[in-house]
Design a protein around this motif. Structure first.
Motif, PDB file in Angstrom:
ATOM      1  N   MET A 126      -5.941  -0.622   7.705  1.00 46.06           N
ATOM      2  CA  MET A 126      -5.651   0.272   6.563  1.00 46.06           C
ATOM      3  C   MET A 126      -6.863   0.867   6.868  1.00 46.06           C
ATOM      4  SD  MET A 126      -2.931   1.821   4.834  1.00 46.06           S
ATOM      5  CE  MET A 126      -4.422   3.207   4.029  1.00 46.06           C
ATOM      6  N   ARG A 127      -7.901   0.372   7.951  1.00 44.58           N
ATOM      7  CA  ARG A 127      -9.273   0.659   8.332  1.00 44.58           C
ATOM      8  C   ARG A 127      -9.946   1.675   7.967  1.00 44.58           C
ATOM      9  NH1 ARG A 127      -9.701  -1.038  13.055  1.00 44.58           N
ATOM     10  NH2 ARG A 127     -10.714   0.850  13.855  1.00 44.58           N
ATOM     11  N   GLY A 128     -10.526   2.184   6.998  1.00 46.46           N
ATOM     12  CA  GLY A 128     -11.367   3.262   6.206  1.00 46.46           C
ATOM     13  C   GLY A 128     -10.534   4.161   5.561  1.00 46.46           C
ATOM     14  N   TYR A 129      -9.649   3.351   5.363  1.00 48.60           N
ATOM     15  CA  TYR A 129      -8.239   4.738   4.193  1.00 48.60           C
ATOM     16  C   TYR A 129      -8.092   3.819   3.034  1.00 48.60           C
ATOM     17  CZ  TYR A 129      -8.041   7.929   7.720  1.00 48.60           C
ATOM     18  OH  TYR A 129      -8.312   8.681   9.087  1.00 48.60           O
ATOM     19  N   PRO A 130      -7.734   4.227   2.244  1.00 50.33           N
ATOM     20  CA  PRO A 130      -7.420   4.425   0.308  1.00 50.33           C
ATOM     21  C   PRO A 130      -5.975   3.509   0.502  1.00 50.33           C
ATOM     22  CG  PRO A 130      -8.421   5.967   0.725  1.00 50.33           C
ATOM     23  CD  PRO A 130      -8.168   6.120   1.951  1.00 50.33           C
ATOM     24  N   THR A 140       2.800  12.019  12.408  1.00 48.98           N
ATOM     25  CA  THR A 140       2.299  12.867  13.602  1.00 48.98           C
ATOM     26  C   THR A 140       0.597  11.998  13.914  1.00 48.98           C
ATOM     27  OG1 THR A 140       2.323  14.736  12.828  1.00 48.98           O
ATOM     28  CG2 THR A 140       0.892  15.260  13.794  1.00 48.98           C
ATOM     29  N   VAL A 141       0.276  12.233  15.168  1.00 45.21           N
ATOM     30  CA  VAL A 141      -0.408  11.825  16.550  1.00 45.21           C
ATOM     31  C   VAL A 141      -1.603  12.374  15.391  1.00 45.21           C
ATOM     32  CG1 VAL A 141      -2.163  10.947  17.771  1.00 45.21           C
ATOM     33  CG2 VAL A 141       0.859  10.735  17.165  1.00 45.21           C
ATOM     34  N   GLN A 142      -2.657  11.600  14.052  1.00 46.49           N
ATOM     35  CA  GLN A 142      -3.017  12.669  13.466  1.00 46.49           C
ATOM     36  C   GLN A 142      -4.958  12.870  14.833  1.00 46.49           C
ATOM     37  OE1 GLN A 142      -4.676  12.451   9.301  1.00 46.49           O
ATOM     38  NE2 GLN A 142      -6.729  12.065  10.561  1.00 46.49           N
ATOM     39  N   LEU A 168      -1.775   7.869  12.443  1.00 41.97           N
ATOM     40  CA  LEU A 168      -1.038   8.709  12.294  1.00 41.97           C
ATOM     41  C   LEU A 168      -0.965   9.014  10.831  1.00 41.97           C
ATOM     42  CD1 LEU A 168       1.631   5.811  13.711  1.00 41.97           C
ATOM     43  CD2 LEU A 168       0.516   7.679  14.842  1.00 41.97           C
ATOM     44  N   ARG A 169      -0.040  10.109  10.640  1.00 42.61           N
ATOM     45  CA  ARG A 169      -0.249  10.914   9.261  1.00 42.61           C
ATOM     46  C   ARG A 169       1.465  10.910   8.813  1.00 42.61           C
ATOM     47  NH1 ARG A 169      -3.266  13.089   5.726  1.00 42.61           N
ATOM     48  NH2 ARG A 169      -4.805  12.909   6.781  1.00 42.61           N
ATOM     49  N   VAL A 213       0.803  -0.833  -0.227  1.00 42.58           N
ATOM     50  CA  VAL A 213       0.077  -0.008   0.333  1.00 42.58           C
ATOM     51  C   VAL A 213       0.727   1.249  -0.297  1.00 42.58           C
ATOM     52  CG1 VAL A 213      -1.388   1.551   1.252  1.00 42.58           C
ATOM     53  CG2 VAL A 213      -1.897  -0.834   1.300  1.00 42.58           C
ATOM     54  N   LEU A 214       0.482   2.377  -0.982  1.00 42.90           N
ATOM     55  CA  LEU A 214       1.284   3.477  -0.486  1.00 42.90           C
ATOM     56  C   LEU A 214       0.019   4.511   0.106  1.00 42.90           C
ATOM     57  CD1 LEU A 214       2.771   4.319  -3.907  1.00 42.90           C
ATOM     58  CD2 LEU A 214       3.898   3.198  -1.861  1.00 42.90           C
ATOM     59  N   THR A 215       0.586   4.547   0.801  1.00 38.25           N
ATOM     60  CA  THR A 215      -0.608   5.459   1.378  1.00 38.25           C
ATOM     61  C   THR A 215       0.828   6.885   2.684  1.00 38.25           C
ATOM     62  OG1 THR A 215      -2.270   6.131   3.662  1.00 38.25           O
ATOM     63  CG2 THR A 215      -0.440   4.592   3.776  1.00 38.25           C
ATOM     64  N   ASN A 216      -0.019   8.503   3.402  1.00 39.52           N
ATOM     65  CA  ASN A 216       0.780   8.449   4.173  1.00 39.52           C
ATOM     66  C   ASN A 216      -0.669   9.219   5.204  1.00 39.52           C
ATOM     67  OD1 ASN A 216      -1.497  10.024   3.581  1.00 39.52           O
ATOM     68  ND2 ASN A 216      -1.059  12.757   2.864  1.00 39.52           N
ATOM     69  N   VAL A 217      -1.047   8.215   5.997  1.00 38.49           N
ATOM     70  CA  VAL A 217      -1.908   8.151   6.160  1.00 38.49           C
ATOM     71  C   VAL A 217      -2.438   6.977   6.954  1.00 38.49           C
ATOM     72  CG1 VAL A 217      -4.457   9.140   5.339  1.00 38.49           C
ATOM     73  CG2 VAL A 217      -3.957   9.017   8.465  1.00 38.49           C
TER      74      VAL A 217
END
Length: 640
Positions: A426-430, A359-361, A390-391, A324-328
């Motif tokens: 990644m629950r809820g994030y793409p 950073t702790v979002q 996390l972001r 997966v590629l993500t920043n969050v």
């Protein structure tokens, strides 16, 4: 630091030949439940003690005026002997009829859970020690939760000190049921629950005549049933790059193949850069012919058929099964930092060979390891378990822990201190990879003969993307339609894009998974940017829950992008529930519903916040109109 369990000159050397493989076994439990005693007696009964060690322990025990204390086999640090608690990770070799094992004695005391986590993280299996008299204590429950968090599935429970409860079968059954019920809540199943008396060596190696009612395996028999973590060659390829060496004209990428198989000629995708090249050679050290294949567990170097820029921390994979590629992302963490964890904190993430600032979002949940319940909290304190979002500033390549543990575990560092360990989901994030992949080629930009200034003079206003974002029920659609009408009445060229007019045509092929929602916003953002380039004021009304998606639209539209947060908290939106969606989401009829089972990330720096829980529709509409006329209309500056 790792404590050396024996004197250096006579410590047990690692076996020179494994039979058939070594097993890493962590022993955990409450501080007073007898872990070290169990291990010390176990070593004696399996003839794993070095010469002279038994006599040494007898002498120490006699000097202190106490019976033979088996825990002194491992408690090599003087501080541990004085306090009678294990404070560091102790590793020692154990020989069984089948194999040579490494036993990790992990600290049980609450203050030393940091060491317990690092010890358990590398284990193949675990022994959870429970006092027959006391049963499951808070620390026992916390250790079981951590074993689950770290992905251990081979677990045997040793119900110790059966001699102190009169070898009572009824008491053993009570403890066994409570342990198995708690493990079941975690989704774990004990391979066996064994009644033992570590001090007397009962049911460790030899069966106890005092417990004829127990017919299950001994602890030794269970150890020999466990399997080492097999090299996961059947999983997708993951090769985290450790370093890049330069020899003559070659650039050799070095790393350990964590999962999968790597072959000469493979087309590799390097993440997060999202660039591809083919494996030209596999380099090795020492004599013999260079291999043409590397399987999971092997550390080698490779060269590529073209000079890609690859650096430490990148992950090589096959394109068809990429990370997966993500920043969050979300993480379940065990917090061992001395200071409480709070939203907004910045930490260093260690993920495979990569290092990144995160950073702790948000703190989504703090778990009560006693009841496994959870609740909202604005802080996470030492030794608490939590779920956080996390972001990072840059894109990261990672996997969900359930998919690939090798690249789904993470460690957080504050300065030089390790403050948390956990697993990723990644629950809820793409997966954002598709948004970074450009498939079109041989395309040239066409210059328009009409520029933005000419269009603005004709229309009396600049083109703009007015991006409404907020929870379902916040009032986005109502305000969008009212704003469109009001702007049109004042002579503005305007149009609304919302779910009704894009999901029946442009985005009719998309569902509501995180990936589909991201693609939905990407398409809407591109269309809205074209509207703005044509000189129109396009108002969009979408929840658009992910901050990263909105930032991409901002990048596409440039200065024409105006983010307006239509704000109302979840309780207000759920009370309104104009379409009955919250009710269905609470009933489990709608999966991945924003605010309930999927995240909403509010804007950090929106151009305007319109709070519909504090103002009525007309007041909110006036705020929007004042903003548009002050920033977008030419006549606002006297230009028209």
């Amino acid at each position: 630091m790792t404590a050396q369990p024996l004197d250096t000159e006579q410590s047990q050397a690692a076996p020179t030949q494994f039979r058939p493989a070594d097993l890493r076994l962590v022993v955990v439990g409450h501080v007073d439940h007898g872990k070290s005693t169990l291990i010390g007696r176990f070593l004696h009964d399996t003839d794993s003690l070095p010469d002279g060690k038994l006599e040494e322990i007898k002498a120490i025990s006699e000097k202190r005026g106490m019976p033979l204390e088996w825990s002194f086999v491992l408690d090599a640090l003087q501080a541990e002997r004085d306090q009678a608690v294990t404070i560091d990770i102790t590793q020692i070799w154990l020989r069984t009829p089948r194999r040579d094992c490494v036993i990790i004695d992990a600290p049980g005391h609450r203050e030393f859970l940091r060491n317990m986590v690092s010890g358990a993280a590398s284990a193949d299996a675990a022994v959870l020690v429970i006092d027959a008299g006391e049963g499951m204590r808070e620390q026992s429950r916390r250790h079981a939760y951590l074993l689950n968090l770290l992905g251990l599935r081979q677990i045997v429970v040793a119900v110790n000190k059966m001699d102190l409860v009169g070898h009572d079968a009824g008491r053993f059954e009570e403890v066994r049921r409570s342990v198995e019920e708690f493990l079941a809540e975690l989704g774990l199943t004990a391979s066996a629950v064994v009644p033992v008396s570590a001090r007397h060596g009962e049911n460790l190696v030899n069966r106890s005549p005092e417990m004829p009612w127990y017919t299950g395996p001994t602890l030794l028999e269970m150890l020999d049933r466990f399997e080492p973590s097999a090299a996961p060659v059947e999983q997708p390829l993951r090769l985290p790059i450790q370093d890049v060496y330069k020899f003559d004209h070659r650039r050799i990428l070095v790393g350990r193949v964590e999962t999968g198989v790597l072959r000469v000629g493979d087309q590799l995708l390097f993440s997060p850069a999202n660039r591809s090249a083919r494996v030209a050679t596999i380099e090795h050290w020492g004599p013999g012919q260079a291999p043409t294949e590397v399987r999971a567990g092997g550390t080698f170097g490779i060269t590529l058929d073209e000079p890609l820029f690859v650096e430490r921390g990148d992950i090589a994979s096959h394109a068809e099964n990429a990370p997966v590629l993500t920043n969050v992302f979300r993480a379940s963490l065990f917090w061992i930092g001395r200071k409480p964890l709070a939203p907004g904190d910045s930490l260093t993430l260690k993920l495979a060979t990569d290092r990144a600032t995160v950073t702790v979002q948000s703190i989504d949940r703090v778990v009560d390891t006693q009841t496994l319940g959870g609740g909202d909290a604005d802080r996470v304190r030492t030794n608490e378990v939590c779920e956080v979002t996390l972001r990072s500033r840059e894109m990261l390549a990672l996997d969900e822990h359930s998919t690939n543990p090798a690249t789904g575990r993470c460690v957080l560092v504050d300065g030089f201190d390790t403050v948390a360990a956990g697993v990723i989901n990644m629950r809820g994030y793409p997966d954002q990879r598709q948004l970074l992949t450009v498939k079109s080629t041989n395309i040239q930009e066409v210059d328009h003969l009409l520029n933005a200034t000419t269009r603005a003079w004709r229309n009396g206003h600049h083109g703009a993307v007015i991006w409404f974002t907020g929870l379902s029920g916040a009032g986005k659609s109502t305000l969008a339609m009212r704003a469109e009408q009001r702007l049109f009445q004042r002579g503005f060229q305007t149009y609304v894009l919302d779910g009704d007019n894009v999901r029946h045509g442009l985005n009719a092929d998309l569902g509501f998974t995180p990936d589909d929602r991201t693609e939905n916003i990407r398409r809407v953002g591109e269309v809205a940017s074209l509207f703005a380039n044509a000189g129109l004021i396009v108002i969009t009304s979408f929840i658009s829950p992910y901050r990263a998606d909105r930032e991409r639209v901002r990048k596409a539209a440039g200065a024409a992008f105006h983010e307006i947060h239509i704000k109302a908290d979840l309780a207000v939106c759920e009370q309104r529930d104009p379409k009955g969606l919250y009710r269905k989401a609470r009933a489990g009829e709608i999966a991945e519903f924003t605010g309930i089972s999927a995240p909403y990330e509010p804007p950090e720096n929106p151009q305007l916040v319109v709070d519909t829980s504090r103002h009525n529709i007309e007041e909110c509409l006036e705020q929007i109109m004042r903003y548009v006329e002050s920033t977008i209309a030419l006549r606002a500056s006297g230009a028209a």
